[in-house]
Motif scaffolding. Structure first.
Motif, short mmCIF file in Angstrom:
data_model
loop_
_atom_site.label_atom_id
_atom_site.label_comp_id
_atom_site.label_asym_id
_atom_site.label_seq_id
_atom_site.Cartn_x
_atom_site.Cartn_y
_atom_site.Cartn_z
N THR A 259 -27.06 25.67 -23.16
CA THR A 259 -27.94 25.58 -24.32
C THR A 259 -28.45 26.95 -24.74
O THR A 259 -28.26 27.95 -24.04
N THR B 263 -31.20 28.46 -24.64
CA THR B 263 -32.00 29.25 -23.72
C THR B 263 -31.14 29.96 -22.69
O THR B 263 -31.61 30.88 -22.02
N ASN C 267 -30.06 28.70 -19.96
CA ASN C 267 -30.39 28.28 -18.59
C ASN C 267 -30.19 26.80 -18.34
O ASN C 267 -30.52 26.32 -17.25
N HIS C 268 -29.69 26.04 -19.29
CA HIS C 268 -29.53 24.61 -19.11
C HIS C 268 -28.11 24.19 -19.50
O HIS C 268 -27.57 24.66 -20.51
N PHE D 244 -29.00 18.75 -8.32
CA PHE D 244 -29.93 18.46 -9.41
C PHE D 244 -29.58 17.09 -9.97
O PHE D 244 -28.39 16.77 -10.12
N SER E 60 -30.25 14.46 -13.23
CA SER E 60 -30.80 14.31 -14.58
C SER E 60 -31.93 13.29 -14.56
O SER E 60 -31.86 12.27 -13.86
N ALA F 103 -34.68 18.18 -22.74
CA ALA F 103 -35.32 18.72 -21.54
C ALA F 103 -35.42 17.64 -20.48
O ALA F 103 -35.81 16.51 -20.76
N SER G 189 -30.58 17.56 -19.33
CA SER G 189 -29.60 18.58 -19.00
C SER G 189 -29.93 19.19 -17.65
O SER G 189 -31.05 19.07 -17.15
N ASN H 32 -30.86 22.04 -15.10
CA ASN H 32 -31.53 23.33 -15.07
C ASN H 32 -30.76 24.26 -14.13
O ASN H 32 -30.62 23.99 -12.94
N LYS I 212 -31.52 27.49 -13.52
CA LYS I 212 -32.31 28.61 -12.97
C LYS I 212 -32.26 28.60 -11.45
O LYS I 212 -32.49 27.59 -10.80
#
Length: 488
Positions: free
Chosen positions: A281, A283, A285-286, A366, A368, A426, A429, A431, A433
């Motif tokens: 995305t 940013t 980061n996603h 991770f 969702s 948000a 997706s 993350n 990081k």
């Protein structure tokens, strides 16, 4: 959102509606079949008096150009044995059947160079020319005579999912289906024009279309749209719960208890497709992606929700049906909740699917936060399955999910269809990081808690291999192919 829609002003839409007229042309209609034998199994017809309405630089509307099936249906099926091999396309007409060369099919099932269309102005100059890719499945099939069947059995639209397995498209006997989109956009000046169109020689030879049935010429008028054109400007979206097999659209009163044993008979079979549509995305980061769970069984998945008194929760029940579509039983399977986010505002069933990012050794990294769903038939995944529903209800969120004041809701995933969600919000997706670069997997799991009753759970998980790279704020993703299916 599952679908894209073409936005036009109310005046233009009203003008388009008013401009539609019954198609007429050279081929024999179904009503005249006893008088004259058709010379070809398929013919091209035009609609004298067709109109387009110009707004800005473009003219919009139905060109009135249709392909007609004479003597029997025109049916085209595309099927892939696996994602490692090219799909095979076959056709059937009243005159015979055969295989369609891959060069004549774009992607999975778009007919390549099926028709040539030229529009000439009043001076005979060619001002617009196209050879559009054609999907025979139309939202506007028209009976060409009174003896044609009451309705066309074929699907509306062609599939778009890169992991589609089998598709069916066709024109019913005695019907005419458009070969251009209903809201086609052409750059034409106002005035009188002539449409000259033909089924291309390659397709005419393959389908056995005689020259006189392969070509059509007819007048076309382009007018400037005005507010007074048309029969009205209102557009209504159907709402409320939807039932399978033409059953009543309102669920029965809330059943007592948890239901009895699962009866013998047809069952849904949920399968996951590999994730697709991956991108990092804005940013940086996603990781966003799309995921599909589909029903490969011989029965629809029917989930009814019944509201708890004074709560924004519903108790959810799965219903079972015999081969004739008669209800045979039910079982309580969980709950639905009211999802009040601005982009939702409808009822979601819990525990339908789960999306996870896994490490190279398939440990969960991770998960969702997307864990509740409004079931809708967004994708035709395999309509060649025996018993697949070619015209499912609940194909968009406005008809499948219910309003805030609903006391009950019915959500359905029909046999052969899938439900696709794009994970770009948000929390949905992944993350990235703090994650090191390297190989990962995206896991799509159907029925993760085992609450839904299905005939098999063997294909509930699908994995897609990816590689993460880049640096914080500018991550990259590379996606492994799945057989012949490449790209993200």
């Amino acid at each position: 959102m599952h679908r894209r829609r073409l936005a036009l002003t109310a005046a233009t839409l009203a003008a388009l509606t008013a401009s539609l007229a019954p198609a007429v042309g050279a081929p024999v209609s179904a009503g005249a079949a006893d008088e004259v034998e058709p010379t070809s199994p398929v013919a091209l017809v035009g609609a004298p008096g067709a109109k387009l309405f110009r707004e800005g630089r473009y003219a919009y509307g139905d060109l009135g150009l249709r392909v007609v099936a004479q003597g029997g249906p025109l049916e085209i099926r595309t099927k892939r044995a696996s994602w490692d091999v090219e799909p095979v396309t076959t056709f059937t007409t009243s005159a015979g059947s055969g295989e369609v060369p891959r060069s004549m099919i774009r992607g999975f099932d778009q007919l390549e160079d099926f028709v040539d269309i030229t529009i000439r102005d009043a001076k005979g100059r060619a001002v617009w020319s196209r050879s559009p890719r054609v999907c025979l499945n139309s939202y506007e099939p028209q009976r060409m005579g009174p003896d044609a069947p009451a309705r066309s059995p074929y699907p509306y639209g062609c599939p778009w999912n890169p992991f589609t397995i089998g598709s069916v498209q066709g024109v019913a006997k005695g019907y005419g289906n458009p070969v251009t989109d209903f809201y086609s956009r052409t750059r034409l000046a106002a005035g009188r024009h002539t449409v000259v169109a033909r089924i291309t020689p390659a397709w005419a030879a393959l389908l056995g279309v005689a020259p006189e049935d392969a070509t059509v010429r007819y007048p076309l008028q382009v007018r400037t749209a005005r507010g007074g054109d048309g029969w009205g400007t209102g557009w209504r979206v159907a709402g409320g719960p939807v039932a399978p097999n033409g059953a009543a659209a309102h669920p029965e009163p809330q059943p007592p208890g948890d239901g009895g044993p699962v009866p013998d008979g047809p069952l849904a079979d949920l399968k996951s497709l590999p994730a697709f549509g991956m991108s990092v995305t804005g940013t940086g980061n996603h990781l966003a992606f799309a995921a599909t769970v589909w029903n490969a069984g011989d029965s629809p998945l029917v989930v009814d929700g019944f509201r708890r008194r004074g709560e924004e929760m519903m108790d959810a029940y799965q219903y079972f049906f015999d081969a004739e579509g008669e209800q045979t039983g039910y079982r309580r399977i969980g709950a639905m909740h009211w999802h009040a986010a601005p982009s939702h505002n409808h009822w979601h069933f819990l525990d339908f699917a789960r999306y996870s990012l896994l490490s190279k050794d398939q440990a969960e990294v991770f998960r969702s936060r997307k864990q509740s769903f409004c079931l809708a038939n967004t994708d035709a995944v395999d309509y060649t399955l025996p018993g697949a529903d070619w015209q499912p209800d609940g194909t968009d969120l406005s008809t499948a999910c219910g309003g805030r004041g609903a006391q009950s809701v019915r959500q359905v995933l029909s046999a052969g269809s899938g439900d696709t969600y794009s994970q770009y919000r948000a929390g949905q997706s992944f993350n990235l990081k703090g994650l090191p670069n390297g190989q990962y997997w995206i896991a799509v799991d159907a029925n993760p808690e085992g609450r839904l009753v299905e005939s098999s759970t063997e294909d509930n998980r699908a994995l897609r291999k990816i590689w993460l790279g880049g640096k914080p704020g500018a991550r990259t993703v590379r996606v492994a192919p799945v057989g012949l299916i490449t790209g993200s």
